[in-house]
Design a protein around this motif. Structure first.
Motif, PDB file in Angstrom:
ATOM      1  N   TYR A 147     -13.472  -8.124  17.091  1.00 14.10           N
ATOM      2  CA  TYR A 147     -13.348  -6.956  16.230  1.00 14.10           C
ATOM      3  C   TYR A 147     -13.548  -7.328  14.764  1.00 14.10           C
ATOM      4  O   TYR A 147     -14.284  -6.676  14.016  1.00 14.10           O
ATOM      5  N   THR A 148     -12.873  -8.442  14.364  1.00 16.75           N
ATOM      6  CA  THR A 148     -12.968  -8.881  12.973  1.00 16.75           C
ATOM      7  C   THR A 148     -14.415  -9.195  12.600  1.00 16.75           C
ATOM      8  O   THR A 148     -14.871  -8.888  11.496  1.00 16.75           O
ATOM      9  N   ILE A 149     -15.123  -9.809  13.553  1.00 14.81           N
ATOM     10  CA  ILE A 149     -16.513 -10.187  13.241  1.00 14.81           C
ATOM     11  C   ILE A 149     -17.440  -8.969  13.262  1.00 14.81           C
ATOM     12  O   ILE A 149     -18.235  -8.761  12.351  1.00 14.81           O
ATOM     13  N   ILE A 150     -17.283  -8.128  14.280  1.00 16.54           N
ATOM     14  CA  ILE A 150     -18.254  -7.047  14.472  1.00 16.54           C
ATOM     15  C   ILE A 150     -17.978  -5.855  13.555  1.00 16.54           C
ATOM     16  O   ILE A 150     -18.883  -5.291  12.956  1.00 16.54           O
ATOM     17  N   PHE A 151     -16.698  -5.483  13.429  1.00 14.64           N
ATOM     18  CA  PHE A 151     -16.402  -4.253  12.699  1.00 14.64           C
ATOM     19  C   PHE A 151     -16.076  -4.474  11.231  1.00 14.64           C
ATOM     20  O   PHE A 151     -16.242  -3.579  10.422  1.00 14.64           O
ATOM     21  N   GLU A 152     -15.563  -5.664  10.891  1.00 13.65           N
ATOM     22  CA  GLU A 152     -15.200  -5.887   9.494  1.00 13.65           C
ATOM     23  C   GLU A 152     -16.214  -6.785   8.812  1.00 13.65           C
ATOM     24  O   GLU A 152     -17.021  -7.431   9.474  1.00 13.65           O
ATOM     25  N   ALA A 153     -16.169  -6.806   7.517  1.00 13.12           N
ATOM     26  CA  ALA A 153     -17.143  -7.608   6.786  1.00 13.12           C
ATOM     27  C   ALA A 153     -16.466  -8.419   5.687  1.00 13.12           C
ATOM     28  O   ALA A 153     -17.080  -8.764   4.701  1.00 13.12           O
ATOM     29  N   ASP A 154     -15.160  -8.737   5.882  1.00 14.20           N
ATOM     30  CA  ASP A 154     -14.451  -9.464   4.837  1.00 14.20           C
ATOM     31  C   ASP A 154     -14.384 -10.961   5.096  1.00 14.20           C
ATOM     32  O   ASP A 154     -14.151 -11.737   4.185  1.00 14.20           O
ATOM     33  N   THR A 155     -14.584 -11.372   6.372  1.00 10.43           N
ATOM     34  CA  THR A 155     -14.623 -12.808   6.653  1.00 10.43           C
ATOM     35  C   THR A 155     -16.061 -13.284   6.557  1.00 10.43           C
ATOM     36  O   THR A 155     -17.004 -12.490   6.531  1.00 10.43           O
ATOM     37  N   ARG A 156     -16.214 -14.628   6.512  1.00  6.64           N
ATOM     38  CA  ARG A 156     -17.555 -15.225   6.456  1.00  6.64           C
ATOM     39  C   ARG A 156     -18.372 -14.827   7.661  1.00  6.64           C
ATOM     40  O   ARG A 156     -19.527 -14.391   7.553  1.00  6.64           O
ATOM     41  N   ALA A 157     -17.745 -14.970   8.859  1.00  5.60           N
ATOM     42  CA  ALA A 157     -18.447 -14.668  10.106  1.00  5.60           C
ATOM     43  C   ALA A 157     -18.827 -13.183  10.161  1.00  5.60           C
ATOM     44  O   ALA A 157     -19.933 -12.822  10.574  1.00  5.60           O
ATOM     45  N   GLY A 158     -17.902 -12.340   9.717  1.00  4.92           N
ATOM     46  CA  GLY A 158     -18.164 -10.900   9.741  1.00  4.92           C
ATOM     47  C   GLY A 158     -19.331 -10.520   8.857  1.00  4.92           C
ATOM     48  O   GLY A 158     -20.192  -9.719   9.238  1.00  4.92           O
ATOM     49  N   LEU A 169     -21.754 -12.529   7.917  1.00  3.93           N
ATOM     50  CA  LEU A 169     -22.950 -13.093   8.531  1.00  3.93           C
ATOM     51  C   LEU A 169     -23.446 -12.184   9.651  1.00  3.93           C
ATOM     52  O   LEU A 169     -24.645 -11.911   9.772  1.00  3.93           O
ATOM     53  N   PHE A 170     -22.499 -11.685  10.469  1.00  2.89           N
ATOM     54  CA  PHE A 170     -22.877 -10.804  11.576  1.00  2.89           C
ATOM     55  C   PHE A 170     -23.563  -9.547  11.047  1.00  2.89           C
ATOM     56  O   PHE A 170     -24.639  -9.165  11.517  1.00  2.89           O
ATOM     57  N   ASP A 171     -22.935  -8.922  10.053  1.00  2.51           N
ATOM     58  CA  ASP A 171     -23.498  -7.678   9.528  1.00  2.51           C
ATOM     59  C   ASP A 171     -24.870  -7.906   8.911  1.00  2.51           C
ATOM     60  O   ASP A 171     -25.786  -7.098   9.081  1.00  2.51           O
ATOM     61  N   LEU A 172     -24.997  -9.058   8.202  1.00  7.35           N
ATOM     62  CA  LEU A 172     -26.290  -9.334   7.577  1.00  7.35           C
ATOM     63  C   LEU A 172     -27.366  -9.541   8.619  1.00  7.35           C
ATOM     64  O   LEU A 172     -28.483  -8.997   8.493  1.00  7.35           O
ATOM     65  N   SER A 173     -27.050 -10.318   9.687  1.00  8.74           N
ATOM     66  CA  SER A 173     -28.084 -10.533  10.708  1.00  8.74           C
ATOM     67  C   SER A 173     -28.368  -9.239  11.451  1.00  8.74           C
ATOM     68  O   SER A 173     -29.509  -9.010  11.879  1.00  8.74           O
ATOM     69  N   LEU A 174     -27.364  -8.368  11.571  1.00 10.92           N
ATOM     70  CA  LEU A 174     -27.606  -7.060  12.176  1.00 10.92           C
ATOM     71  C   LEU A 174     -28.621  -6.265  11.347  1.00 10.92           C
ATOM     72  O   LEU A 174     -29.576  -5.689  11.887  1.00 10.92           O
ATOM     73  N   ARG A 220     -28.657   3.050  11.052  1.00 13.74           N
ATOM     74  CA  ARG A 220     -27.716   1.928  11.090  1.00 13.74           C
ATOM     75  C   ARG A 220     -27.679   1.222   9.740  1.00 13.74           C
ATOM     76  O   ARG A 220     -26.703   0.562   9.406  1.00 13.74           O
ATOM     77  N   LEU A 221     -28.769   1.342   9.009  1.00 11.30           N
ATOM     78  CA  LEU A 221     -28.824   0.680   7.701  1.00 11.30           C
ATOM     79  C   LEU A 221     -27.798   1.250   6.739  1.00 11.30           C
ATOM     80  O   LEU A 221     -27.480   0.643   5.721  1.00 11.30           O
ATOM     81  N   LEU A 222     -27.272   2.435   7.059  1.00  9.60           N
ATOM     82  CA  LEU A 222     -26.249   3.004   6.185  1.00  9.60           C
ATOM     83  C   LEU A 222     -25.072   2.058   6.047  1.00  9.60           C
ATOM     84  O   LEU A 222     -24.338   2.103   5.066  1.00  9.60           O
ATOM     85  N   ARG A 223     -24.913   1.164   7.068  1.00  9.90           N
ATOM     86  CA  ARG A 223     -23.822   0.182   6.994  1.00  9.90           C
ATOM     87  C   ARG A 223     -23.983  -0.744   5.794  1.00  9.90           C
ATOM     88  O   ARG A 223     -23.026  -1.374   5.374  1.00  9.90           O
ATOM     89  N   VAL A 224     -25.196  -0.832   5.296  1.00  8.44           N
ATOM     90  CA  VAL A 224     -25.455  -1.762   4.199  1.00  8.44           C
ATOM     91  C   VAL A 224     -24.530  -1.493   3.019  1.00  8.44           C
ATOM     92  O   VAL A 224     -24.072  -2.409   2.337  1.00  8.44           O
ATOM     93  N   PHE A 225     -24.213  -0.212   2.779  1.00 14.65           N
ATOM     94  CA  PHE A 225     -23.341   0.105   1.648  1.00 14.65           C
ATOM     95  C   PHE A 225     -21.961  -0.514   1.850  1.00 14.65           C
ATOM     96  O   PHE A 225     -21.322  -0.956   0.914  1.00 14.65           O
ATOM     97  N   ARG A 226     -21.523  -0.545   3.138  1.00 11.45           N
ATOM     98  CA  ARG A 226     -20.213  -1.092   3.448  1.00 11.45           C
ATOM     99  C   ARG A 226     -20.190  -2.598   3.245  1.00 11.45           C
ATOM    100  O   ARG A 226     -19.262  -3.163   2.685  1.00 11.45           O
ATOM    101  N   ILE A 227     -21.250  -3.273   3.698  1.00  7.27           N
ATOM    102  CA  ILE A 227     -21.293  -4.733   3.603  1.00  7.27           C
ATOM    103  C   ILE A 227     -21.267  -5.190   2.159  1.00  7.27           C
ATOM    104  O   ILE A 227     -20.465  -6.022   1.759  1.00  7.27           O
ATOM    105  N   LEU A 228     -22.194  -4.637   1.393  1.00  3.29           N
ATOM    106  CA  LEU A 228     -22.366  -5.141   0.028  1.00  3.29           C
ATOM    107  C   LEU A 228     -21.238  -4.707  -0.881  1.00  3.29           C
ATOM    108  O   LEU A 228     -21.167  -5.116  -2.021  1.00  3.29           O
ATOM    109  N   LYS A 229     -20.357  -3.875  -0.365  1.00 10.07           N
ATOM    110  CA  LYS A 229     -19.216  -3.403  -1.156  1.00 10.07           C
ATOM    111  C   LYS A 229     -19.680  -2.920  -2.527  1.00 10.07           C
ATOM    112  O   LYS A 229     -19.114  -3.265  -3.554  1.00 10.07           O
TER     113      LYS A 229
END
Lengths: 285, 285, 285, 285
Positions: C19-30, C32-37, C127-136
């Motif tokens: 969950y932390t990796i897939i749904f959140e973007a505050d850890t390194r792994a998370g 990385l996952f969002d970016l590769s997505l 799905r790219l709308l997630r980009v706003f969430r990742i880049l904070k």
């Protein structure tokens, strides 16, 4: 040209009467003259437009040329009369309306030699600008002045914007000329620039369109650019007009308290909002 | 590259004189140089444009190539001179105008190998940007800076808007590709996206148009959408410009503190906000 | 569906980690996952677009289908993982991003039965709308919220405007259908309405154009109308945005005089403009 | 026409009941009537639109004419009922909605003699305007009134602008007629003016396009002109709306005089501007 000593001598006799009727619109006769002039201009415009329709011209050739000669004679006579009754004919002839009045008859005479110029008689539509003077539409004149002021105030911004657009259009047109080439309709740089202008302004005639993938990609960027950039002149004008609109509105700023002399009181106030003194009834004209 | 120790040594002799003439515009010679440069750029642009017109090129082949060589020689000589007389040639070469100056001659040499690139010489239109520097049009520079500031201030809003438009355009283009299909001109998704952009931006070339009923219904929605959405960038820019326009017109700038003499005090202040001195009542006429 | 008693039990073990990796973007792994997505989504979009180009599809059929299967597998796996590691799978599945994630894979499976739907895979651009969430990008989120607020605040005005436009377009389309008729391309009322929309919105495809004189006169009126009316939604949005912009700007309203406690002092003031008290240096974060 | 003495006698019996149901929407029956009227209007509009599609008309000829006769009968009956139950039939018949109700049935009867007018039945879309009354959408009515007020307030500016645009379009159209001539599609001055309007408004159908170099240069100027000029009506409307928007948000409307209880006092007033009572310091949160 009239000598300087002539400055004080007013118009007299028939010239004064003709001047009052032709140039002014405050007497009954003057207003009637201006109104019939407007009607004559509108009729002659209609005539020129109808005459350009081939089928109509062939059917009504007889009375069309008759009407044409009548209007030419009338407007020429009017122009000569204007020159005759005005104190300084040269100043009138070189004024805006003097030139417009001349342009309203000149193409007809030129058309004897260059028949294709006949349609330019249409330029007499500018004579209709006199309508604002006749109807004394103060409201419209204010509106017109307001538009003019806003345009002038934002002139330097609009010029900078226009020069930027012209550079973009020249470069983009050249790139499209290189990318698409004459075989896709971009036959020369001027033609490509014409296309670029039609694209950036979102007109999009479609007589020339990109055929290659790269050309279409560039065109897409140009369309988005032009669309977004359209916001700039609108923003300039609007900001200017909003600023004018605000400075236009503070209607009651001249109402002043007789006691504390502070101004800007609202028209429906009965007491000064600064010192509490009773206010006399507000007089408007 | 010039060594750091060179920092204090000023230009001397012919290099100083050349620098003053070529890079500055405050002396008579400098202004003359810049003006003739502008004229040369404009003439060479005209030349490139005329040369792209096939009929003109065939008629005037002789003197066109002669003029072309002359301009190439002139601009190359100028570029070399600029490099020679400037203290830090690399810094000039990598500056905006340095790159523009290079791009103004490069395509001609590239055209020996890729003749179709010749038209890109047009990029020298960017050299005309120097005109603002010559004419010292402070008014225009202010206008230009104002436009730039408004664009930068609303950059994030415009980016969000643009990304939303790009998504809409991609999805709509794909839907139209599915609905209309290659038989109606929507040959691939990139082509459909190109069409969607031309529709949403209200350009409407008409080279590709929907033929099916469903496609026309979707196109209608897209046109209304694009038309309404056009309000968004306009609103962004205008709001920004209006805000600037208001902060530009600091109404009380003429109110000055008698103690510290700083101006721009607000009309309802009782004390100077810079030095704390009590202010006399503000007098308006 | 999870029973209400499950409310307090947190995720544990591999589900928490996933969950932390897939749904959140505050850890390194998370992150990385969002970016590769994002990269995977962009690549798969590019793939779908290229595949729709006939010439490209024929040349690269081999690896295209391979890449297609890989992305399908990846996104399906990801969707299943998301369902598996989230506490309330149904709530996720019915959320905006849940539906988008499903739509990103569904068309591929549907394409086994309806091959022409394959292109709809493109919908995964959302799905790219997630980009706003990742880049904070707080800045962008604020801009986005601002646009949304302005749109919502002016929704009722825009609806009234749109309903008026739809009525005009329906009546005008019908009139043109009567005036021009099927022989000039206005084959039915829906087609005429489609034309009327393309005219009023100033798109002007030109696939259908008036041929009769009366039709052209009506079209002229519609174009001027649409052009002038375009000012209305722009005016609505701009007025709304300007109002927001103004309420956004009074940055220093929180600076308060320590003596008289009046607020709204300017950031560069050294003395209170109301009581003359000296102000401490203004602290910004 | 009802005699003046009839003024005081109210509706009675079935006429009162019919009036309440047909003209008002506050009772259950009245609301039901208005809603079913809306549905009937929408269905009949759909019918007219479908009927104009040739393929559909041929397939469903049987029930189409049946449905057509039903709606005609219904709307005629309703119109007669409205005339019967209203106190002053002539006043209703000459009111806006009275004319719209007549126009909703008239074309059907006219179509017996001029079948091509049948499509004009579509004008009954205007009956949908009643929807605002039924739903009591105060919000929308306010928005509608706001738009109307802004349009009226800027009417004189818009008229001046429109007359300027018409003059430009007439002159430009004539010049293009002279420059391009009938051989390039500019067959008459009215056609050229139609083209000029489509160019200046950035519609750009592309059915007529300039072919000569001079014509394209003039067209380019017109496009840039129209594009820039589009800023003017937008600026007018926006400035007006922004001014309304500001006067709409009368920030201190909640401040009320404790003596005369009138509200809407300004935040920095020390005395009530209506009765002169001293005001306590204004408290904001």
């Amino acid at each position: 040209m009239a000598p300087p000593a002539d400055f004080g001598r007013p118009l007299q006799g028939w010239r004064l009467r003709a001047y009052t009727i032709i140039f002014e619109a405050d007497t009954r006769a003057g207003r009637l003259f201006d109104l019939s002039l407007m009607v004559a201009v509108l009729l002659s415009l209609l005539l020129v437009m109808l005459e350009s329709v081939a089928s109509f011209r062939l059917q009504h050739a007889a009375w069309l040329s008759w009407a044409e000669y009548t209007f030419t004679a009338l407007f020429t006579l009017e122009y000569v009369l204007r020159l005759a009754c005005v104190r300084r004919p040269l100043r009138y002839a070189s004024s805006f309306f003097g030139i417009v009045d001349l342009l309203a008859v000149l193409p007809i005479y030129l058309a004897f030699f260059f028949p294709e110029l006949y349609a330019l008689v249409d330029i007499r539509v500018l004579r209709l600008l006199r309508v604002f003077r006749i109807l004394k539409l103060n409201n419209y004149v204010t509106a017109y002045l307001g538009l003019g002021r806003a345009l002038r105030a934002s002139a330097s911004k609009i010029l900078v914007f226009l020069s930027a657009v012209l550079m973009i259009v020249l470069i983009m047109g050249t790139i499209m000329y290189v990318v698409e080439g004459p075989e896709n309709g971009y036959t020369s740089i001027p033609v490509s620039v014409y296309w670029a202008i039609s694209t950036v302004t979102t007109v999009g005639f479609g007589d020339i369109t990109p055929k290659t993938d790269l050309g279409r990609a560039i065109a897409s960027v140009m369309m988005l650019l032009g669309w977004g950039v359209l916001a700039v002149p609108t923003g300039i004008m609007t900001a200017e007009m909003a600023a004018q609109r605000i400075s236009e509105t503070p209607a009651p700023t001249t109402r002043t308290c007789h006691e504390c002399l502070r101004e800007g009181l609202q028209a429906d106030s009965h007491f000064c909002r600064h010192c509490g003194a009773p206010l006399p009834e507000y007089q408007r004209d």
